[in-house]
Design a protein around this motif. Structure first.
Motif, PDB file in Angstrom:
ATOM      1  N   ILE A  98      51.538  54.094  58.648  1.00 53.27           N
ATOM      2  CA  ILE A  98      50.192  53.722  59.118  1.00 53.27           C
ATOM      3  C   ILE A  98      49.885  52.267  58.781  1.00 53.27           C
ATOM      4  O   ILE A  98      49.423  51.492  59.627  1.00 53.27           O
ATOM      5  N   THR A  99      50.144  51.866  57.537  1.00 53.92           N
ATOM      6  CA  THR A  99      49.800  50.497  57.129  1.00 53.92           C
ATOM      7  C   THR A  99      50.759  49.466  57.715  1.00 53.92           C
ATOM      8  O   THR A  99      50.343  48.366  58.080  1.00 53.92           O
ATOM      9  N   ARG A 100      52.034  49.816  57.830  1.00 54.15           N
ATOM     10  CA  ARG A 100      52.978  48.873  58.440  1.00 54.15           C
ATOM     11  C   ARG A 100      52.648  48.660  59.911  1.00 54.15           C
ATOM     12  O   ARG A 100      52.739  47.538  60.425  1.00 54.15           O
ATOM     13  N   THR A 101      52.263  49.723  60.596  1.00 49.20           N
ATOM     14  CA  THR A 101      51.885  49.597  62.006  1.00 49.20           C
ATOM     15  C   THR A 101      50.628  48.752  62.148  1.00 49.20           C
ATOM     16  O   THR A 101      50.493  47.949  63.083  1.00 49.20           O
ATOM     17  N   ALA A 102      49.699  48.912  61.206  1.00 45.12           N
ATOM     18  CA  ALA A 102      48.447  48.147  61.237  1.00 45.12           C
ATOM     19  C   ALA A 102      48.620  46.718  60.749  1.00 45.12           C
ATOM     20  O   ALA A 102      47.723  45.884  60.937  1.00 45.12           O
ATOM     21  N   GLY A 103      49.749  46.420  60.101  1.00 46.55           N
ATOM     22  CA  GLY A 103      49.981  45.071  59.595  1.00 46.55           C
ATOM     23  C   GLY A 103      49.189  44.752  58.350  1.00 46.55           C
ATOM     24  O   GLY A 103      48.832  43.587  58.118  1.00 46.55           O
ATOM     25  N   VAL A 104      48.885  45.761  57.534  1.00 46.14           N
ATOM     26  CA  VAL A 104      48.159  45.539  56.279  1.00 46.14           C
ATOM     27  C   VAL A 104      49.067  45.905  55.111  1.00 46.14           C
ATOM     28  O   VAL A 104      50.017  46.685  55.253  1.00 46.14           O
ATOM     29  N   ASP A 105      48.760  45.347  53.949  1.00 49.80           N
ATOM     30  CA  ASP A 105      49.640  45.499  52.796  1.00 49.80           C
ATOM     31  C   ASP A 105      49.292  46.737  51.970  1.00 49.80           C
ATOM     32  O   ASP A 105      48.136  46.942  51.589  1.00 49.80           O
ATOM     33  N   LEU A 106      50.312  47.534  51.708  1.00 49.78           N
ATOM     34  CA  LEU A 106      50.216  48.656  50.784  1.00 49.78           C
ATOM     35  C   LEU A 106      51.548  48.738  50.055  1.00 49.78           C
ATOM     36  O   LEU A 106      52.608  48.792  50.687  1.00 49.78           O
ATOM     37  N   VAL A 107      51.489  48.724  48.729  1.00 50.44           N
ATOM     38  CA  VAL A 107      52.717  48.871  47.946  1.00 50.44           C
ATOM     39  C   VAL A 107      52.968  50.367  47.771  1.00 50.44           C
ATOM     40  O   VAL A 107      52.170  51.070  47.150  1.00 50.44           O
ATOM     41  N   VAL A 108      54.056  50.845  48.358  1.00 54.96           N
ATOM     42  CA  VAL A 108      54.385  52.268  48.268  1.00 54.96           C
ATOM     43  C   VAL A 108      55.419  52.455  47.165  1.00 54.96           C
ATOM     44  O   VAL A 108      56.561  52.022  47.292  1.00 54.96           O
ATOM     45  N   LEU A 109      54.992  53.073  46.087  1.00 55.05           N
ATOM     46  CA  LEU A 109      55.870  53.311  44.946  1.00 55.05           C
ATOM     47  C   LEU A 109      56.302  54.773  44.989  1.00 55.05           C
ATOM     48  O   LEU A 109      55.605  55.661  44.508  1.00 55.05           O
ATOM     49  N   ASP A 110      57.460  55.021  45.598  1.00 54.36           N
ATOM     50  CA  ASP A 110      57.968  56.388  45.749  1.00 54.36           C
ATOM     51  C   ASP A 110      59.334  56.505  45.072  1.00 54.36           C
ATOM     52  O   ASP A 110      60.270  57.057  45.613  1.00 54.36           O
ATOM     53  N   SER A 111      59.403  55.960  43.864  1.00 57.95           N
ATOM     54  CA  SER A 111      60.669  55.925  43.141  1.00 57.95           C
ATOM     55  C   SER A 111      60.423  56.058  41.645  1.00 57.95           C
ATOM     56  O   SER A 111      59.321  55.786  41.150  1.00 57.95           O
ATOM     57  N   THR A 112      61.470  56.485  40.947  1.00 56.22           N
ATOM     58  CA  THR A 112      61.455  56.468  39.489  1.00 56.22           C
ATOM     59  C   THR A 112      62.459  55.458  38.948  1.00 56.22           C
ATOM     60  O   THR A 112      62.733  55.437  37.749  1.00 56.22           O
ATOM     61  N   ASP A 113      63.005  54.634  39.844  1.00 56.11           N
ATOM     62  CA  ASP A 113      63.936  53.599  39.403  1.00 56.11           C
ATOM     63  C   ASP A 113      63.207  52.605  38.495  1.00 56.11           C
ATOM     64  O   ASP A 113      62.166  52.054  38.892  1.00 56.11           O
ATOM     65  N   PRO A 114      63.694  52.349  37.285  1.00 58.22           N
ATOM     66  CA  PRO A 114      62.975  51.466  36.357  1.00 58.22           C
ATOM     67  C   PRO A 114      62.708  50.076  36.921  1.00 58.22           C
ATOM     68  O   PRO A 114      61.630  49.504  36.696  1.00 58.22           O
ATOM     69  N   ASP A 115      63.675  49.524  37.639  1.00 63.75           N
ATOM     70  CA  ASP A 115      63.483  48.192  38.208  1.00 63.75           C
ATOM     71  C   ASP A 115      62.366  48.186  39.243  1.00 63.75           C
ATOM     72  O   ASP A 115      61.541  47.269  39.282  1.00 63.75           O
TER      73      ASP A 115
END
Length: 547
Positions: A98-115
């Protein structure tokens, strides 16, 4: 304005011809829009009866919009301009598209990778608010991320409670604890909507709206197209798409997505979760493959593949008589039609599209490893910057990464698929996805690529519950530095390691071939692996030419 168009050719068109009249005669469209829980048989009825809230959620969704807008304004007045979504599966994939299509910024944190977690914590914390989305309220990834952000806010002298927004089902463990903790706002979603059908509920709308997407237009598009989907007629786009997905005979169970200028970045990733988790069970199902127009799977269409081209509304995509489906439309319309069509495909396949019986297995295995904290299994051998692990019988006399890959690919059946699973930072190690296409060319079979642990909430269900035709290449890597999870007896590094090992354990218990590659140095290991795959692909091309 809501819009959706579908063109089909070859076996995809034949599936529509074969299935449509029965779907119309059985009044599947009108019954689905009336929330008829009997559509998928008596075994599915108890679950289906409490999972059809997505059919008519529009008034409920619209009521959220002013609340979200008001919160966005309040946060903006406090200097908050960056939003991080802590969510997994449908809770993260829908807001991302939704946000990528709209061209707006959202940080999607869908990981447990420490980095990856550390990178999200390090950027503009003073301007950040987080949205913690969990339907069950007990998702370990989102709970861990919330703990890390809460500590980071507090350490920076920021009132953590004022920066944490919760989206969860009413009465979930998170619902109660969040209200008790006094977090900024708690949004409850409709509990009768499953996670993968939740794009147009609070799970999709809250983070997207806070980030600045036009969620009102999104809901309006979906509602407009829904008015046509209840009609029991041959022009019903949802029935036609459902027939393409589930009505080919013999079943073409690999659905290969290729974007042809749709303007909907990330849509295939969202559809991947919807389809795989809804259909992959009882030894059957549909495997979505996120590819591109120039991918081997699209260039040469195998007998078990249906390519789906996501086109722009004004695009002209030639089918050349090959098996292919071409779809186009606005985002809200596409989301609702694909949800509808997936439910229809479930009926054609004879499965319940609303349960996920095998998702919990990997979670249980990971929890067991976290509780026991066993020492890592020793590598079968080390080649350069890569430790190789796998069943000794499978690996045989392998002494190099190339040997190990060839041993794994040697188990690939004529109708099988290769699943590449990378438990790494999906931003920093993004080039790894480029290995998917060469592997498809090398094997001549569909290849999926998933970032762990997020794929466990999508294609992970298909891997265990679908046809036993997959072979699995797991890639893990040493992080730059580990990261504590406040209040828990394990770190992010230990968590993602347990999730990877637990999933491999479950796959092997199901008799699936698994090779695990651990990069002792991420940059060096990725370079080495890329070189090995390029070499094998080149050798394969040379062999074909000489043959």
């Amino acid at each position: 304005m809501g819009s959706f168009e579908l063109a089909a050719s070859g076996a995809a068109a034949a599936a529509i011809d074969a299935s449509l009249s029965t779907l119309v005669e059985d009044k599947v469209a009108s019954r689905l829009m009336a929330k008829d829980a009997t559509l998928w048989g008596p075994d599915a009825e108890p679950e289906a009866s409490i999972r059809l809230g997505w059919i008519d959620l529009f008034d409920e969704s619209r009521a959220l919009i002013p609340q979200i807008a008001q919160l966005r304004e309040e946060l903006a007045a406090e200097g908050v301009s960056r939003f991080v979504l802590c969510g997994m599966g449908g809770s993260s994939l829908a807001p991302e598209v939704i946000t990528r299509t709209a061209g707006v910024d959202l940080v999607v944190l869908d990981s447990t990778d420490p980095d990856q977690v550390s990178a999200a914590l390090a950027e503009r914390l003073a301007e950040t608010a987080i949205v913690v989305s969990s339907k069950s309220g007990s998702t370990v990834e989102t709970d861990s991320q919330r703990r890390a952000f809460e500590k980071a806010f507090t350490d920076a002298g920021i009132d953590a409670k004022s920066r944490i927004i919760i989206v969860t089902d009413p009465g979930s463990p998170l619902d109660g604890s969040a209200r008790e903790a006094g977090y900024r706002q708690v949004f409850n979603a409709n509990p009768q909507v499953g996670g993968r059908y939740s794009a147009l509920t609070a799970f999709g709308l809250v983070p997207s709206g806070l980030a600045g997407a036009d969620i009102e237009a999104l809901v309006a598009d979906a509602e407009e197209i829904s008015e046509f989907l209840g009609e029991d007629g041959p022009d019903n786009a949802g029935l036609r798409l459902g027939a393409v997905l589930g009505g080919t005979k013999p079943l073409r169970d690999k659905i290969v997505f290729a974007d042809g200028g749709s303007g909907l970045p990330g849509f295939a990733d969202w559809a991947e979760q919807l389809i795989a988790e809804s259909t992959g069970k009882l030894g059957t199902g549909l495997l979505p493959v996120v590819a591109s127009l120039d991918s081997p799977e699209v260039a040469t269409v195998a007998d078990d593949v249906v390519p789906v081209v996501l086109a722009g509304s004004d695009a002209e995509v030639s089918t050349d008589g090959q098996t292919r489906a071409v779809v186009s439309g606005s985002l809200g319309s596409q989301m609702f039609v694909w949800e509808f069509a997936t439910a229809v495909a479930g009926r054609l396949l004879g499965i319940n599209p609303f349960d996920q019986p095998d998702v919990e297995a990997a979670k249980k295995a990971a929890r067991g490893l976290l509780d026991a904290q066993p020492a890592p299994a020793p590598a079968n051998f080390v080649d350069g910057a890569i430790e190789v692990r796998g069943d000794a019988e499978l690996l045989g006399n392998a002494t190099t990464v190339g040997d190990a890959l060839q041993a794994l690919l040697g188990t690939l059946e004529p109708t099988g698929y290769l699943s590449v699973q990378a438990y790494l930072d999906r931003h920093a190690q993004a080039p790894l996805e480029e290995l998917r296409s060469p592997l498809a060319a090398l094997t001549g079979r569909p290849v999926t690529f998933g970032w762990g642990p997020r794929f466990l909430h999508s294609t992970g269900q298909f891997h265990k519950g679908g046809p036993a035709s997959g072979v699995y290449l797991q890639i893990t890597g040493a992080a730059g530095s580990d990261l504590e999870i406040p209040g828990l007896p394990f770190t992010f590094g230990e968590l993602i390691s347990a999730q990877a090992a637990g999933d491999a354990q479950v796959l092997e218990a199901h008799g699936r071939p698994v090779v695990r590659l651990h990069l002792t140095d991420r940059a060096a290991g990725l370079s080495q692996l890329s070189g090995v795959i390029d070499f094998l692909a080149g050798a394969g091309r040379e062999s074909q030419q000489n043959g």
